[in-house]
Design an enzyme around this catalytic site. Structure first.
Site, PDB file in Angstrom:
ATOM      1  N   CYS A   1     -11.274 -52.550 -59.486  1.00 36.92           N
ATOM      2  CA  CYS A   1     -11.853 -53.209 -59.572  1.00 36.92           C
ATOM      3  C   CYS A   1     -10.776 -54.072 -60.974  1.00 36.92           C
ATOM      4  CB  CYS A   1     -12.497 -54.310 -59.766  1.00 36.92           C
ATOM      5  SG  CYS A   1     -13.370 -53.636 -57.945  1.00 36.92           S
TER       6      CYS A   1
ATOM      7  N   ARG B   1     -13.225 -62.001 -62.009  1.00 35.11           N
ATOM      8  CA  ARG B   1     -12.268 -60.527 -61.427  1.00 35.11           C
ATOM      9  C   ARG B   1     -11.608 -60.331 -59.945  1.00 35.11           C
ATOM     10  NH1 ARG B   1     -16.819 -58.293 -58.268  1.00 35.11           N
ATOM     11  NH2 ARG B   1     -16.066 -56.030 -58.884  1.00 35.11           N
TER      12      ARG B   1
ATOM     13  N   ASN C   1     -16.478 -50.630 -59.607  1.00 34.27           N
ATOM     14  CA  ASN C   1     -16.973 -49.168 -58.775  1.00 34.27           C
ATOM     15  C   ASN C   1     -16.556 -48.139 -60.564  1.00 34.27           C
ATOM     16  OD1 ASN C   1     -17.269 -49.690 -56.338  1.00 34.27           O
ATOM     17  ND2 ASN C   1     -15.218 -49.055 -56.047  1.00 34.27           N
TER      18      ASN C   1
END
Length: 324
Positions: free
Chosen positions: A2, A16, A79
């Protein structure tokens, strides 16, 4: 995988991309001020700031991926597989599970400065939400219109980084990501000059050659450099339409297309959704992989004094406007 970013014109924007090979059924969720938050190792919080963001709701609990509160503070988890390390509850600390970290900060902090005070007593625990939703390995970006920080819980302990570029991706740790920008200091939005040799008559033969060397692959270090370069050189007007449009273009520089990142068994990582929230006004904008049209939800148009979650399923399917 991401990418998160902040952007400021007249207003402050936070958002995002979520890049993954499947969806958890996320939706835009508003948590009003009187929704009772039940934390694993803390007292129930029955009154707090209202929050809007993207979440998967499980058992009437909003598992936020990214969110902004009514005071303009934004937070997202990305992540951080292989580096994140959490601990058991520790006496004398504020013990917070990772799945409740975003609401724990946003419902009680109005600024990054207030968040820093909370972080000084924080211990992120290894508690999972349930057996079907194990602990996610994440690191987090927290931002307001004045400053941005990154939080990483690693083997050595909790690290809090100042984030002068307002961008976060995934691995490696943020300090290494920031350092690697030194390798790209020669990049420029301007036309390049000949520094190769005065003895050679070298010239530009195409527009955009000042950015030669900007990485174009989908790895998190490359996306970090590309998003920082795009964001730091980005120019737009101050209107809401211009600002939101430009924010989506910034994150568009790192979005993933189906087929370019295979993760096995015929599955591909894609940009499941892209978000942009006007943190000053509480308006949450998003697009999905299947719907490029920007959809907006204004938290101020809802009853923020309520005690029930307000949920908006994502608009899916391409929205094409026929002009003739």
């Amino acid at each position: 995988m991401c990418t998160a970013a902040v952007y400021k014109t007249k207003d402050f924007y936070f958002g995002r991309t979520l890049d993954y090979d499947f969806s958890y059924g996320e939706e835009v969720v508003i948590t009003p001020r009187s929704y009772a938050f039940h934390f694993r190792n803390a007292e129930v919080m029955e009154r707090h700031y209202a929050v809007i963001g993207m979440a998967h709701v499980e058992g009437d609990y909003p598992l936020y991926y990214d969110a902004v509160n009514e005071r303009g503070l934004g937070m997202a988890g990305l992540n951080f597989v292989g580096n994140a390390q959490y601990r058991k509850a520790v006496q004398g600390k504020d013990n917070v599970a990772t799945f409740e970290f975003i609401p724990w900060i946003l419902v009680q902090c109005a600024t990054v400065r207030e968040a820093r005070e909370r972080l000084a007593r924080l211990n992120l625990t290894e508690d999972s939400f349930n057996r079907d939703l194990p602990v996610a390995q994440l690191h987090w970006i927290i931002a307001d219109r004045e400053e941005t920080i990154v939080i990483e819980a690693v083997k050595e302990g909790m690290k809090i980084y100042d984030n002068p570029v307002g961008v976060l991706t995934n691995n490696p740790p943020f300090g290494q990501q920031l350092f690697q920008l030194n390798n790209y200091m020669q990049l420029s939005p301007k036309e390049p000059r000949n520094h190769f040799s005065e003895k050679l008559s070298l010239r530009s033969y195409s527009r955009g050659m000042g950015a030669l060397g900007l990485p174009g692959d989908l790895s998190s270090p490359s996306r970090f450099v590309r998003a920082v370069f795009t964001k730091m050189n980005s120019v737009s007007g101050n209107s809401e339409a211009e600002s939101v449009s430009q924010f989506f273009h910034i994150l568009g520089s790192v979005e993933q297309q189906r087929g370019c990142c295979e993760v096995g068994d015929g599955k591909y990582e894609i940009t499941v959704y892209t978000s942009c929230c006007n943190a000053d006004k509480g308006i949450y904008y998003y697009t999905t992989y299947e719907n490029r049209q920007i959809t907006a939800i204004d938290m101020q148009k809802e009853d923020l004094e309520g005690n029930q979650l307000i949920k908006f399923p994502l608009v899916q399917g391409e929205q094409i406007k026929m002009q003739n």
